[in-house]
Design an enzyme around this catalytic site. Structure first.
Site, short mmCIF file in Angstrom:
data_model
loop_
_atom_site.label_atom_id
_atom_site.label_comp_id
_atom_site.label_asym_id
_atom_site.label_seq_id
_atom_site.Cartn_x
_atom_site.Cartn_y
_atom_site.Cartn_z
N CYS A 306 0.83 -1.22 0.00
CA CYS A 306 0.00 0.00 0.00
C CYS A 306 0.86 1.25 0.00
CB CYS A 306 -0.85 0.08 1.26
SG CYS A 306 -1.84 -1.34 1.53
N ASP A 339 -6.64 -6.11 9.02
CA ASP A 339 -6.22 -6.32 7.63
C ASP A 339 -5.02 -5.44 7.29
OD1 ASP A 339 -6.03 -6.75 4.93
OD2 ASP A 339 -7.79 -5.54 4.42
N GLY A 341 -0.37 -5.40 7.03
CA GLY A 341 0.84 -5.11 7.81
C GLY A 341 1.36 -6.26 8.64
N ALA A 390 -4.61 -1.26 -5.80
CA ALA A 390 -4.70 0.10 -6.34
C ALA A 390 -3.40 0.48 -7.05
CB ALA A 390 -4.99 1.09 -5.21
N GLU A 471 16.59 -5.37 20.08
CA GLU A 471 16.93 -6.45 21.01
C GLU A 471 16.05 -7.70 20.77
OE1 GLU A 471 17.58 -5.98 25.68
OE2 GLU A 471 15.46 -6.07 25.13
#
Ligand code: XMP
Length: 480
Positions: A306, A339, A341, A390, A471
């Site tokens: 996106c 929805d 990531g 898109a 870490e």
């Protein structure tokens, strides 16, 4: 203009603080969820309605593994309905419309029909739909005369094992074994065909005990639709083909046309659950829910392909979007789908702990055998293509679908909000899903949670600095 005083957080900004746990084994944890009030998933994972992620192969794999796939809408109405049908036919307790043929058809005709439909047998009927025999691949494989009538090679009715339509799976299995056969036609009191039970289907049921199925034992599938006039036709075709739910799929789902479409779908198909999105703020959840949506997709600009946030400046960091929207949804008795990531099982656990009912994956699944994205080789390594819906090429292809080629000089008019990319090839969906669900179960055990509801209750996030995140990854070693 107003500026919210709080900071928006996403997955890498937080960790979950370990909680006292009495969970002894990951097996004691059940990550099941309710996608909508009536659709249960053993695994809270959905494959994204993107054209490089979910067509029938992915949808079948997802449902077999206990999740579900949402078929994308960037294909013709007929093709999408066909995809739905393929998923619905992939598994069932009883084949409801088995392929049939008449006894005077030839051996070659039977061969052709079986090859075309990719089935191993045909039930032979007389003019009154009464079963008079069965012909399988083996009967015709080496038959020397292709023009001979089937009556010469079929198993005739007096030697054919059949069962009544009320047969249970256990009875059918016993009959298949006792007679060493693979297909069992079901007949009514008059000897007319009512269905077919096959050994293949019984094996599939045993192989996938957690599969997401409807009341007739068929795999479940969702179908995405847009908000244009012909999308009602698309929805009708998909519902007729057996779609279990409709997904109103709009980038800015908190809009009047999305709300209107949800209302229309609920009016026209009152028994079919509707998922709607995407939104990123609680009011979006409330408005879509009031229109009739039974689950809401949350995420604006978080997806790996996106560019909405860069192109438009809009979006809410995904963990904050999930937490705020989930609170609104839970107050309404609904669940949200997180929805975009998500990169690993830790992100799945965080998304669910923040209040999501399930997660939607694009990137992680795009590299699977079952995704429709094209495979490519680069520097001797295997990849698959993934693209934002898109993106420039997705826009150009969409025009093609509407039968109006976009001349190359017009490509500059498109303002893409997504990119085309490659992801590493990752093999079979089952292997990766196994790893993801294993990681989620383990994560739930760190929270002392046996169920999703317990995870919601017990989860405690702690914000971390970039050094805290550094870490968290392997460090000060050379990876092999
Ligand atoms: P992941 O990170 O799993 O995200 O690949 C998948 C989700 O990304 C969204 N999506 C887009 N969002 N422009 C966007 O702003 C696009 O071109 C685009 N394509 C997909 C979508 O919500 C998907 O499920």
């Amino acid at each position: 203009m107003k500026i919210r005083p709080d900071v928006g957080l996403t997955f890498d900004d937080v960790l979950l603080a370990p909680q006292p746990s009495s969970v002894r084994s990951r097996k004691d944890v059940s990550p099941h969820t309710w996608l909508t009030p009536d659709i249960r998933l053993s695994v809270p994972i959905i494959s994204s309605n993107m054209d490089t992620v979910t067509e029938e192969r992915m949808a079948i794999a997802m449902a077999q593994l206990g999740g579900i796939g949402f078929l994308h809408r960037f294909m013709s109405i007929a093709d999408q309905a066909d995809c739905v049908q393929k998923v619905k036919r992939a598994e069932s307790i009883v084949v409801e419309n088995p392929l049939t043929i008449s006894a005077d058809a030839s051996v070659d005709q039977a061969r052709g029909l079986m090859a075309e439909a990719d089935v191993g047998g045909l039930v032979v009927l007389d003019a009154h739909n009464q079963v008079i025999g069965m012909v399988t691949n083996r009967d015709v494989l080496f038959a020397p005369d292709g023009g001979a009538p089937l009556s010469q090679v079929m198993t005739p009715r007096n030697r054919l094992v059949v069962a009544s339509q009320d047969e249970t799976i256990e009875q059918a299995r016993a009959k298949l074994f006792a007679n060493r056969i693979e297909k069992l036609p079901l007949v009514d009191g008059e000897g007319r065909l009512t269905g077919l039970i096959t050994a293949q289907d019984i094996i599939k049921i045993q192989q996938h005990p957690d599969a997401t199925k409807d009341s007739r034992g068929r795999l479940r599938v969702g179908a995405a639709v847009g908000v244009r006039a012909d999308d009602l036709e698309r929805a009708a075709a998909c519902v007729n083909a057996g779609a279990d739910l409709l997904v109103v799929d709009i980038a800015h789902g908190h809009s009047e046309h999305t709300i209107a479409m949800v209302r229309q779908l609920k009016q026209r198909f009152p028994g079919v659950p509707v998922v709607a999105g995407n939104v990123a703020v609680p009011q979006g959840v409330i408005d879509l829910a009031q229109a009739g949506a039974e689950a809401i997709k949350v995420g604006v600009g978080a997806g790996s392909t996106c560019t909405t946030r860069i192109v438009t400046g809009f979006g809410v960091p995904q963990l904050t979007a999930i937490a705020e929207c989930a609170q609104a949804a839970q107050a309404l008795g609904l669940r949200i789908i997180a929805d975009g990531g998500i990169r690993n099982s830790g992100d799945i656990t965080k998304a669910l702990a923040a209040g999501a009912g399930s997660v939607m994956l694009g990137n992680i699944l795009a590299g699977m055998d079952e995704s429709p994205g094209a495979p490519v080789i680069r520097n001797g390594r295997r990849y698959k293509i993934v693209r934002g819906m898109a993106s420039l090429t997705a826009n150009v292809d969409r025009k093609k679908l509407e039968h109006s080629e976009m001349p190359i000089e017009d490509w500059g008019d498109v303002v893409p909000e997504g990119v085309e990319a490659i992801v590493s090839y990752r093999g079979a969906a089952a292997d990766t899903l196994h790893q993801l669900v294993g990681g989620l179960r383990s994560g739930m055990s760190y929270a002392g949670a046996r169920t999703l509801e317990e995870l919601w209750e017990k989860a405690e996030f702690i914000r971390v600095t970039p050094s805290g995140m550094r870490e968290s990854h392997p460090h000060d070693v050379e990876l092999i």
